[in-house]
Design a protein around this motif. Structure first.
Motif, mmCIF file in Angstrom:
data_model
loop_
_atom_site.group_PDB
_atom_site.id
_atom_site.type_symbol
_atom_site.label_atom_id
_atom_site.label_comp_id
_atom_site.label_asym_id
_atom_site.label_seq_id
_atom_site.Cartn_x
_atom_site.Cartn_y
_atom_site.Cartn_z
ATOM 1 N N LEU A 31 3.750 22.910 -112.992
ATOM 2 C CA LEU A 31 3.587 21.845 -112.313
ATOM 3 C C LEU A 31 3.612 22.440 -110.719
ATOM 4 O O LEU A 31 4.306 23.028 -110.457
ATOM 5 N N ARG A 32 2.502 22.186 -110.180
ATOM 6 C CA ARG A 32 2.110 22.557 -108.748
ATOM 7 C C ARG A 32 2.879 21.858 -107.831
ATOM 8 O O ARG A 32 2.274 20.705 -107.655
ATOM 9 N N VAL A 33 3.598 22.348 -107.076
ATOM 10 C CA VAL A 33 4.108 21.528 -105.890
ATOM 11 C C VAL A 33 3.767 21.975 -104.553
ATOM 12 O O VAL A 33 3.731 23.274 -103.973
ATOM 13 N N SER A 34 3.258 21.236 -103.517
ATOM 14 C CA SER A 34 2.645 21.459 -102.323
ATOM 15 C C SER A 34 4.259 21.536 -101.188
ATOM 16 O O SER A 34 4.891 20.397 -101.479
ATOM 17 N N ILE A 35 4.509 22.480 -100.570
ATOM 18 C CA ILE A 35 5.462 22.611 -99.687
ATOM 19 C C ILE A 35 4.766 22.463 -98.090
ATOM 20 O O ILE A 35 4.006 23.196 -97.694
ATOM 21 N N GLU A 36 5.691 21.438 -97.358
ATOM 22 C CA GLU A 36 5.109 21.332 -95.889
ATOM 23 C C GLU A 36 5.610 22.287 -95.247
ATOM 24 O O GLU A 36 6.810 22.552 -95.501
ATOM 25 N N ASN B 182 15.232 9.964 -115.730
ATOM 26 C CA ASN B 182 14.541 10.885 -114.665
ATOM 27 C C ASN B 182 15.022 12.199 -115.051
ATOM 28 O O ASN B 182 16.247 12.506 -115.476
ATOM 29 N N LEU B 183 14.554 13.355 -114.595
ATOM 30 C CA LEU B 183 15.002 14.695 -114.651
ATOM 31 C C LEU B 183 15.259 15.247 -112.949
ATOM 32 O O LEU B 183 14.258 14.953 -112.373
ATOM 33 N N ILE B 184 16.125 16.023 -112.847
ATOM 34 C CA ILE B 184 16.269 16.701 -111.458
ATOM 35 C C ILE B 184 16.047 18.289 -111.907
ATOM 36 O O ILE B 184 16.884 18.912 -112.456
ATOM 37 N N TYR B 185 15.301 18.781 -110.754
ATOM 38 C CA TYR B 185 15.069 20.282 -110.880
ATOM 39 C C TYR B 185 15.558 20.788 -109.500
ATOM 40 O O TYR B 185 15.002 20.064 -108.591
ATOM 41 N N ASN B 186 16.210 21.714 -109.546
ATOM 42 C CA ASN B 186 16.686 22.214 -108.144
ATOM 43 C C ASN B 186 15.758 23.518 -107.972
ATOM 44 O O ASN B 186 15.584 24.688 -108.649
ATOM 45 N N LEU B 187 14.905 23.319 -106.796
ATOM 46 C CA LEU B 187 13.973 24.374 -106.444
ATOM 47 C C LEU B 187 14.468 25.125 -105.193
ATOM 48 O O LEU B 187 15.044 24.581 -104.244
ATOM 49 N N LEU B 188 14.758 26.466 -105.430
ATOM 50 C CA LEU B 188 15.037 27.512 -104.242
ATOM 51 C C LEU B 188 13.957 28.212 -103.732
ATOM 52 O O LEU B 188 13.408 28.953 -104.204
ATOM 53 N N LEU B 189 13.581 27.817 -102.604
ATOM 54 C CA LEU B 189 12.550 27.944 -101.705
ATOM 55 C C LEU B 189 13.022 29.542 -100.918
ATOM 56 O O LEU B 189 14.040 29.604 -100.346
ATOM 57 N N ASP B 190 11.943 30.396 -101.109
ATOM 58 C CA ASP B 190 12.459 31.463 -99.831
ATOM 59 C C ASP B 190 11.932 31.088 -98.310
ATOM 60 O O ASP B 190 11.234 30.034 -98.296
ATOM 61 N N PHE B 191 12.661 31.772 -97.570
ATOM 62 C CA PHE B 191 12.377 31.150 -96.224
ATOM 63 C C PHE B 191 11.147 31.183 -95.572
ATOM 64 O O PHE B 191 10.712 30.009 -95.005
ATOM 65 N N PRO B 192 10.104 32.076 -95.833
ATOM 66 C CA PRO B 192 8.880 32.069 -95.218
ATOM 67 C C PRO B 192 7.967 30.867 -95.793
ATOM 68 O O PRO B 192 7.293 30.318 -94.980
ATOM 69 N N THR B 193 8.182 30.435 -97.121
ATOM 70 C CA THR B 193 7.634 29.425 -97.595
ATOM 71 C C THR B 193 8.046 28.047 -96.997
ATOM 72 O O THR B 193 7.185 27.290 -96.746
ATOM 73 N N ALA B 194 9.390 27.924 -96.830
ATOM 74 C CA ALA B 194 9.959 26.826 -96.129
ATOM 75 C C ALA B 194 9.435 26.745 -94.788
ATOM 76 O O ALA B 194 9.005 25.545 -94.490
ATOM 77 N N ALA B 195 9.433 27.763 -94.195
ATOM 78 C CA ALA B 195 9.048 27.660 -92.700
ATOM 79 C C ALA B 195 7.573 27.278 -92.577
ATOM 80 O O ALA B 195 6.993 26.670 -91.683
ATOM 81 N N LEU B 196 6.785 28.250 -93.070
ATOM 82 C CA LEU B 196 5.418 28.265 -93.257
ATOM 83 C C LEU B 196 4.350 27.265 -94.277
ATOM 84 O O LEU B 196 3.358 26.870 -93.763
ATOM 85 N N GLY B 197 5.074 26.674 -94.969
ATOM 86 C CA GLY B 197 4.312 25.971 -96.226
ATOM 87 C C GLY B 197 3.826 26.708 -97.189
ATOM 88 O O GLY B 197 3.566 28.160 -97.190
ATOM 89 N N GLY B 198 3.196 25.964 -98.059
ATOM 90 C CA GLY B 198 2.495 26.770 -99.130
ATOM 91 C C GLY B 198 2.512 25.918 -100.320
ATOM 92 O O GLY B 198 2.736 24.720 -100.697
ATOM 93 N N THR B 199 2.322 26.674 -101.678
ATOM 94 C CA THR B 199 2.246 26.002 -102.848
ATOM 95 C C THR B 199 3.468 26.779 -103.679
ATOM 96 O O THR B 199 3.404 27.961 -103.651
ATOM 97 N N VAL B 200 4.068 26.222 -104.584
ATOM 98 C CA VAL B 200 4.916 26.651 -105.649
ATOM 99 C C VAL B 200 4.815 25.825 -106.883
ATOM 100 O O VAL B 200 4.498 25.063 -107.233
#
Length: 396
Positions: free
Chosen positions: A315-320, A287-305
């Motif tokens: 790789l596109r990841v959906s954020i709820e 396994n590989l571990i990747y630390n993703l640092l989200l900005d607050f608006p994306t964490a709160a509102l959701g989106g894709t990164v």
């Protein structure tokens, strides 16, 4: 104490069997229950085979000796020789080891006496037991990036190893001369001696003291290699590194170690894997571990990164909406492959999510956040707190 079996029954021969028939029968039984033939069997099966092997050796030790055989035929196990109490050679009583058996019956087992065992070749009877030198192994370390580990790669190394001497072709003898048969062992590579044991007089063998087991001696040594038959030489070796290797693994390259002396066989090159620390990922097995640092608006509102993958693609990841720090997403099969296919599938890419909190704010930003302070949605949620706390505890 277990009932001892009749010696003729043990070897599967008739009481009128000749000496040659007894010897052939013993070879057959000994090969069947030989320790080298028990690899892969259970401990109980190996132990049972060992007892059968010792039983056959005891039977042969008696029936191959004319005097002991006559005594056994007349009195059985209760004769004056003490066959019935395990006194014969100690095989029945367990006081003799497997090495004692090999030593006492050196002519049967191809010369194990003295510590060297040549496998089943000795069952053919007689012949020489010349020693063949094997060269030593070499070790080198190779540093690999995570990308090289993911894809597999080819590496070239310059190594210094012992190779066959070009002047004497490995014989160790000067041109125009050759090695001579050892006068001590007559080319057999072993010396025989007679020892007294519970079996009576037995013949054992040891490595020849003059030729070291080679069966030959070199009087006129090659000046280029000093008689060893090998010289040092630099060589470039190409090594195929399979995908998925790990720190500390050893990849053997057969025959690329030092060449054995006097026309011997080469050792191996052992390539030790070292991983270069990666700046993007942490490795955990496959396994590989990747630390993703989200900005607050994306964490709160959701989106894709988009996050990087080991093969260079995004790789596109959906954020709820409402994603919390410590949330983990698992991207199946996006990790490292198993080494040479030894595994079910690729590992996973594990995305560990953190949320970035700005260290400095403008006046308008402060005002906007202050206006949210008293909102119920921005107050502490005990269930979220408990979830983060439990996630944190697993690391301690």
């Amino acid at each position: 104490m277990a009932q001892k079996r009749d010696y003729y029954e043990v070897l599967g021969v008739d009481k009128k069997a000749t000496a040659d028939e007894i010897k052939k029968a013993y070879r057959k039984v000994a090969i069947k229950y030989h320790p080298d033939r028990q690899t892969g069997k259970s401990e109980a099966e190996q132990k049972a085979a060992e007892e059968k092997f010792k039983e056959a050796a005891e039977a042969y030790g008696v029936l191959s000796d004319e005097q002991k055989r006559q005594q056994y035929d007349q009195f059985g196990f209760n004769g004056p020789g003490g066959f019935g109490d395990g006194g014969f050679g100690g095989f029945g009583g367990g006081s003799f080891s497997m090495d004692d058996i090999f030593s006492m019956f050196g002519d049967i087992f191809g010369g194990r006496g003295g510590g060297g065992f040549s496998g089943f070749g000795g069952f053919g009877g007689g012949g020489s037991q010349q020693r063949v030198h094997k060269g030593s192994d070499l070790r080198i370390r190779v540093k690999l990036t995570l990308k090289e580990i993911h894809d597999g790669c080819t590496k070239k190394f310059k190594i210094r190893r012992k190779v066959t001497c070009p002047e004497c072709s490995g014989s160790g003898a000067e041109k125009g001369s050759q090695a001579e048969t050892c006068p001590t062992c007559n080319g057999r590579g072993v010396q025989y001696k007679v020892v007294n044991s519970f079996l009576g007089q037995m013949q054992t063998q040891t490595t020849c003291s003059q030729c070291g087991g080679e069966g030959k001696i070199i009087k006129n040594k090659c000046k280029h290699c000093g008689g060893s038959g090998v010289v040092d030489q630099e060589e470039v070796v190409e090594v195929q590194i399979p995908a998925g290797v790990q720190e500390g693994m050893i990849m053997p390259v057969s025959g690329k170690g030092n060449m054995g002396m006097h026309g011997g066989i080469p050792g191996d090159l052992q390539v030790i894997i070292t991983e270069v620390e990666d700046e993007t990922y942490i490795r955990d097995g496959q396994n590989l571990i990747y630390n993703l640092l989200l900005d607050f608006p994306t964490a709160a509102l959701g989106g894709t990164v988009d996050i990087p993958s080991i093969d260079g693609k995004k790789l596109r990841v959906s954020i709820e909406p409402g994603t919390q720090p410590g949330t983990v997403k698992r991207l199946r099969g996006k990790g490292l492959p198993p080494v040479r296919g030894y595994g079910y599938s690729n590992g996973d890419l594990i995305v560990n999510i953190s949320v970035y909190v700005p260290k400095t704010l403008t006046k308008d930003e402060k005002k906007a956040i202050e206006s949210l302070r008293d909102s119920e949605n921005f107050k502490e949620d005990k269930s979220v707190w408990r979830s983060i706390f439990n996630s944190f505890k697993q690391y301690f």
